[in-house]
Design a protein around this motif. Structure first.
Motif, PDB file in Angstrom:
ATOM      1  N   GLY A 271     -53.375   0.193  -5.727  1.00  0.00           N
ATOM      2  CA  GLY A 271     -53.159   1.121  -6.816  1.00  0.00           C
ATOM      3  C   GLY A 271     -54.270   1.076  -7.831  1.00  0.00           C
ATOM      4  O   GLY A 271     -55.355   1.577  -7.621  1.00  0.00           O
TER       5      GLY A 271
ATOM      6  N   LYS B 223     -54.290  13.144  -2.474  1.00  0.00           N
ATOM      7  CA  LYS B 223     -53.512  12.176  -3.259  1.00  0.00           C
ATOM      8  C   LYS B 223     -54.105  10.780  -3.112  1.00  0.00           C
ATOM      9  O   LYS B 223     -53.422   9.835  -2.684  1.00  0.00           O
TER      10      LYS B 223
ATOM     11  N   ASP C 294     -54.849   8.515  -5.221  1.00  0.00           N
ATOM     12  CA  ASP C 294     -54.272   7.480  -6.084  1.00  0.00           C
ATOM     13  C   ASP C 294     -52.903   7.009  -5.591  1.00  0.00           C
ATOM     14  O   ASP C 294     -52.379   6.010  -6.086  1.00  0.00           O
ATOM     15  N   GLN C 295     -52.312   7.748  -4.635  1.00  0.00           N
ATOM     16  CA  GLN C 295     -51.018   7.340  -4.101  1.00  0.00           C
ATOM     17  C   GLN C 295     -51.151   6.533  -2.813  1.00  0.00           C
ATOM     18  O   GLN C 295     -50.157   6.225  -2.166  1.00  0.00           O
TER      19      GLN C 295
END
Length: 1166
Positions: free
Chosen positions: A38, A236, A238-239
């Motif tokens: 993360g 995405k 960051d996911q």
């Protein structure tokens, strides 16, 4: 694509802990704080400095560059991730902080959706969707089905992947180093349950290098699950849990932790992993095992080594299998379209500067060369299909683009040249002109070609589809003049005054490029194909300016020699190699390059961030006159330049190439180029270009296909001239007609007999289904000539002078009767449109053309003659009574006697014609009288076929009828057959002339000869009718006809039938000369029936002996029935019983060997 190996990703390099053996890496890693995911920090300043130095070393980021809001770490890491393999980063710097490693790993995944789309389906995105529907750009991957004509866009893997992503079906996404994994769920469908697919992706330097998916997809491109996972990572990021390579994590563990990890791994996956784990443990514990001879251990997540090639994953095996599959279908089920889509994919890869373009084309070519049909066609001497030939053409053109890559390495070009020469040397390699095998190698030169004729094709070295690519390997891009042309919009030299033919600059100082035109255009195509559109545009403009300068020079040269050339009346071909229809399509390349530059496109339309949203949009093709280029005249634009170069190419005088395929290609490419031009809306600026080029083409002599003097082997200009005429007509009618009338000529069909080559065998010409052995496309060319003439006729309606000029041109230049007839019909339709009064001048043109057709086809066989004759009468009727009278007065030059009577005269005398013409009694009688005179003339000339029609037409005029009857009588004894006489005789009886019918019937019987076995002859009914007619007229008439019947008819059954009919009723009550008959039945013992009875009995006896000569047992019963009928006839005589028994006894004696038959005879007759 599913991988074949047990391990999903074989490790590309070995990783080991620091200090492990003498060969350990010099680079030291920073200690970590355990596994994290993360949140990513910027890292210490030393990390920033390290990566910044690396970026500066690459020349990607100057050290003193102004900082943007994005951190220097991310900027530098992104650039490093794009260019350097991770091993090089590790070896280049002694210490790599963990945050730096994380950002490099983070940025190493592809960031553009365009490449994902390119590798997931045949669709190339928004650019090519403009061709949908019906274009070749749409479709799915090959494995999705062969017939993709109506494929729904949503079924494309890329689209399906987006649906899966948007639907939340992507889960468990994990990035470990350079390895991405996750699960993608296929939702349940009506017939299929929900399935979960495990997807794994390896990547390096922003390219996906390997993929696996448990769906088992076997295809060239990525499945929808791979697409979904890739797009998840792009959209995405960051996911996604991000970890360093697994080897980094392992380095941080002590022995107990490592043992725990291994044991837990084995426990969770013991069924799959345990055998492998035990095998590896045994090898590690063995001191001499191979695994202990190398330092470190493989890590599939550690990224690429320095030696690894950086390219997108392409399943070579699947490419080969799919191409082989499509070729095996032989062009059926859309396989040709699928192969074209593969070629389009190669072009797309080249445009993206993707090295897989050349790899993929090599794989495709290998399968093409291995096609078993090639050797079969070569052995049989047959030509390949047209669609298959076009695929080979595209293959050769693609190789030309690849070897002309302006930035390819020398070793690459050497490798390609070696491979091309290998293919070129194979016996099955197709020839460039399509004349493979025994496709008339000598016929193409069956006639003399003039002073500049090509040398005999049998002596020329044959060029294959790869020859031009091989030759292109010798070309280079190092010429300084060429480099300046393609790299700068400001390259001029106004002081250049070198007085040579190949000037580097023109008088304005603009650069010129003198090179073989197709070769120069191939450079343009190569630049476009490899993603250098601006460079391609600059070179294209220079080439067009060079061509325009050459045009002007050619015009000046011709004007200087015009008088001499016009006196000679012939010329040589100035261009042996035409640009339209050329294998390299030079004009098409220039046109496409220029036209693309003036399309109205929104730059954001191709933005990568919202690429999937724009993918489904279809933009209409709009062209504008964009701001002028440095080397364009005032008021010119890319659009005017594109149109002008197309007109230059289409109007070029060039020789018709040899061979069917090459000639068809000339026609096809010309039509394709004109079709593209028709998409452009003409404005005043473009009309000026059309005027300029039309004037040049008319005045340029041998350099133009519309020049005053052209070579008889020049490619005709009909198709081009029709387009030119249509465009110019609203703006300059005089120029339009002048161009079209000049193009009407077809010299190859003029004076062919005097130009034949008598040195060759006469049977050669019969081999080729054309009137001229060299021109295989002559029928198409003539149809285009007809189209041009029809267009001019339509436009000239109402203009007497124009119509006369067009008519003269048609009569002079068109040599096909069917095409002239079509033009006559077209003119008639145009002249008699429902919304206007008939155009009498155009009707006369129509009639004149119809009369020419009648004269041309009068002495030849033509299955459309009856249609032509009927149409001509209709046309003459529309004009008026004088036209009808004229064609009847001159019938012998237009019609056969049969046509004149059965169609012309009959139609003229019909009530519908009389009503249509609104004639008074006098005019009506005059017209009918002309028709009767025509009928009598035809009857005199051809009584066999016209006598009956003449009698019918003259029936209401006593004198004419008597004249026609006398013609029949005069011809009855000499030139008419019994069937014709019987037909006329029946007509006479039906019209109430029994004695005339009788006379003709007796004459017909004398022409007849019926043998004993012709009991089904078509004339039998006529004979019975003639005898019945004679019987009805009286005893004397019957007495006169019976001897004729006995003489002409030998068939027993026919004679017995006549005999019975004569004995059943009394002869007619009124005989000749008005004498009344007695009303008694005629006696069989007296003439004339006695003669008929004896003849019938004799016929039965003769027939019996004839049948017994070759009788077989299966015909015995039929023969007994025949004897029964014979007995009935015998018994009609007073001593008939005795005669019959004597006859039977005679049979028994003569044919006693046929015991079974004679036994049947005894049983029936005693």
């Amino acid at each position: 694509m599913a991988e074949r190996g047990q391990l999903p990703f074989p490790a590309k390099r070995l990783c080991c802990r620091p200090g492990y053996g003498s060969a350990s890496r010099p680079g030291q890693r920073a200690g970590g704080t355990g596994l994290s995911s993360g949140a990513l920090c910027a890292g210490p300043s030393s990390a920033t400095a390290t990566v910044a130095a690396a970026a500066a070393a690459l020349g990607l980021l100057p050290l003193d560059k102004t900082q943007s809001p994005e951190s220097l770490l991310d900027i530098a890491a992104r650039k490093v991730a794009e260019k350097w393999p991770f091993q090089q980063v590790e070896e280049r710097f002694e210490r790599i902080p963990e945050p730096v490693q994380r950002r490099i790993v983070y940025w190493s995944f592809p960031r553009s959706e365009r490449e994902i789309c390119m590798y997931s389906s045949f669709n190339t995105g928004a650019e090519d969707l403009t061709t949908v529907p019906g274009g070749t750009a749409t479709g799915t991957a090959p494995g999705g089905g062969a017939d993709n004509t109506a494929v729904d866009e949503n079924r494309l893997p890329f689209r399906r992947g987006i649906v899966l992503l948007d639907g939340g079906y992507v889960d468990n996404v994990l990035q470990v180093g350079f390895h991405l994994s996750g699960t993608v769920t296929d939702p349940a469908m009506q017939s299929e349950p929900e399935t979960v697919c495990n997807v794994a992706i390896s990547f390096d330097r922003c390219k996906i290098t390997s993929v696996t998916c448990s769906c088992g997809n076997k295809d060239i491109f990525y499945c929808a699950h791979v697409v979904a996972l890739s797009l998840y990572r792009i959209r995405k990021p960051d996911q996604v849990k991000l970890h360093l390579p697994i080897s980094e994590t392992l380095f941080q563990m002590n022995r107990d932790q490592l043992q725990k990890l291994v044991q837990y791994l084995i426990t969770v996956h013991h069924t799959e992993v345990l055998p492998t784990a035990q095998k590896l443990a045994d090898e590690i514990l063995s001191q001499n095992s191979e695994i202990n001879q190398v330092h470190g251990a493989p890590d599939p997540t550690a990224g690429a080594s320095i030696d690894d090639e950086n390219c997108w994953h392409l399943d070579e095996e699947q490419v080969q299998e799919q191409v082989k599959h499509f070729l095996s279908q032989g062009g059926y089920h859309g396989s040709g379209k699928q192969l074209n889509l593969l070629f389009a994919k190669v072009r797309e890869m080249l445009k993206m500067r993707d090295s897989n373009g050349a790899r993929m084309l090599t794989l495709i070519t290998e399968q093409f060369m291995a096609d078993p049909r090639l050797s079969l066609w070569t052995q049989q001497g047959t030509a390949m299909t047209d669609k298959y030939r076009q695929l080979w053409d595209e293959l050769g053109a693609l190789w030309m683009c690849i070897v002309l890559n302006p930035h390819c390495k020398l070793e690459q070009k050497v490798s390609w040249l070696t491979q091309l020469k290998k293919w070129n040397g194979m016996d099955v390699c197709p020839w460039e002109d399509g004349n493979h095998g025994n496709e008339l190698p000598n016929l193409t030169n069956a006639l003399p070609q003039g002073a500049n004729a090509n040398q005999d094709s049998s002596n020329r070295p044959h060029r294959t589809v790869f020859t031009r690519a091989i030759e292109a390997c010798e070309l280079h891009w190092q010429d300084s003049h060429l480099q300046h042309i393609i790299s700068s919009d400001l390259y001029t030299n106004c002081c250049y005054h070198e007085h040579t033919e190949n000037l580097l600059f023109d008088s304005r100082g603009w650069p010129l490029w003198h090179e073989h035109v197709p070769t120069a255009c191939a450079r343009v195509d190569a630049l476009r194909s490899h993603g250098y559109p601006q460079e391609a545009l600059r070179l294209a403009i220079t080439i067009v300016n060079t061509l325009r300068r050459q045009q002007q020079k050619q015009l000046e040269m011709f004007q200087a020699q015009k008088k001499e050339l016009l006196q000679i009346g012939v010329t040589s071909i100035t261009n042996l190699e035409g640009w339209v229809g050329h294998p390299l399509d030079p004009i098409g390349t220039l046109f496409s390059s220029l036209i693309e530059a003036c399309r109205v496109d929104d730059e954001s339309f191709y933005g990568f961030s919202d690429f999937s949203e724009n993918m489904g949009q279809c933009k209409s093709l709009e062209y504008q006159h964009l701001p002028a280029h440095k080397f364009l005249e005032e008021g010119e634009s890319y659009l005017t330049l594109a149109v002008e170069v197309a007109l230059i190419g289409l109007g070029q005088q060039r020789i018709m190439p040899d061979g069917l395929y090459a000639q068809e290609k000339v026609c096809r490419n010309e039509e394709q180029l004109i079709s593209k031009l028709q998409e452009i809306e003409l404005d005043d600026t473009l009309v000026k270009i059309f005027r300029k080029q039309a004037v040049f083409l008319l005045e340029a002599g041998p350099y133009s296909g519309l020049g005053e003097v052209i070579h008889r082997d020049s490619v005709p200009m009909h198709t081009f001239a029709k387009y030119l005429f249509t465009c110019l007509l609203p703006h300059d009618a005089e120029l339009a007609y002048k161009s079209a009338l000049r193009a009407m000529r077809l010299l190859v069909l003029e004076s062919m007999a005097s130009l034949g080559d008598t040195s060759r065998p006469h049977h050669i010409a019969s081999v080729v289904p054309n009137r001229y052995p060299r021109w295989f496309t002559l029928s198409h060319i003539e149809s285009q000539q007809c189209e041009l003439a029809s267009t001019m006729l339509t436009a000239a309606k109402g203009d007497v002078q124009r119509l006369e000029t067009v008519l003269e041109s048609i009569q002079k230049n068109i040599h096909s009767s069917s095409h002239i007839f079509r033009l006559a019909q077209d003119a008639f339709k145009i002249a008699t449109l429902m919304d206007s009064l008939p155009d009498i001048t155009l009707l006369k043109v129509s009639l004149e053309l119809g009369l020419q057709v009648m004269r041309m086809t009068l002495s030849t066989l033509n299955w459309r003659r009856r249609e032509m004759v009927r149409w001509l009468v209709t046309c003459a009727t529309e004009i008026g009574v004088y036209a009808l009278d004229s064609i009847m007065q001159n019938w012998f030059t237009l019609f056969t006697p049969t046509e004149a009577t059965s169609i012309v005269a009959t139609t003229v005398m019909s009530n519908s014609i009389i009503v249509r013409l609104h004639l008074d009694c006098h005019q009506q009688e005059k017209l009918v009288s002309s028709a009767r005179t025509l009928a009598l003339q035809c009857a005199m000339k051809d009584p066999q076929n016209c006598a009956l029609s003449a009698l019918t037409l003259c029936e209401k005029d006593h004198i004419a009828f008597e004249t026609a009857y006398q013609i029949v009588l005069d011809a009855a004894t000499t030139s008419m057959s019994y069937s014709q006489l019987f037909t006329i005789a029946r007509y006479m009886e039906h019209r109430g002339y029994p004695m005339r019918a009788y006379k003709l019937a007796t004459s017909a019987i004398t022409h007849l000869n019926l043998s004993y076995n012709q009991d089904t002859h078509p004339a039998i009914n006529d004979v019975l009718w003639a005898c019945a007619l004679s019987h009805s007229l009286g005893k004397n008439e019957l007495a006169a006809v019976i001897p004729l019947v006995v003489k002409s008819v030998k068939c027993a059954t026919v004679l017995s039938d006549i005999l019975r009919r004569c004995t059943l009723t009394t002869p007619g009550m009124v005989g000749l000369h008005g004498r009344r008959n007695s009303g008694k039945l005629m006696s069989l013992d007296k003439a004339p029936l006695r003669q008929l009875l004896d003849a019938t009995i004799g016929a039965y006896i003769s027939t019996t002996h004839s049948r017994l000569t070759h009788i077989s047992p299966r015909h015995y019963s039929e023969f007994i029935e025949f004897l029964s009928k014979a007995r009935e006839t015998f018994l009609m005589a007073h001593d008939g019983h005795i005669q019959f028994m004597r006859f039977i006894d005679n049979l028994k004696q003569i044919y006693k060997g046929k015991k079974k038959l004679m036994m049947l005879v005894r049983e029936r007759f005693g």
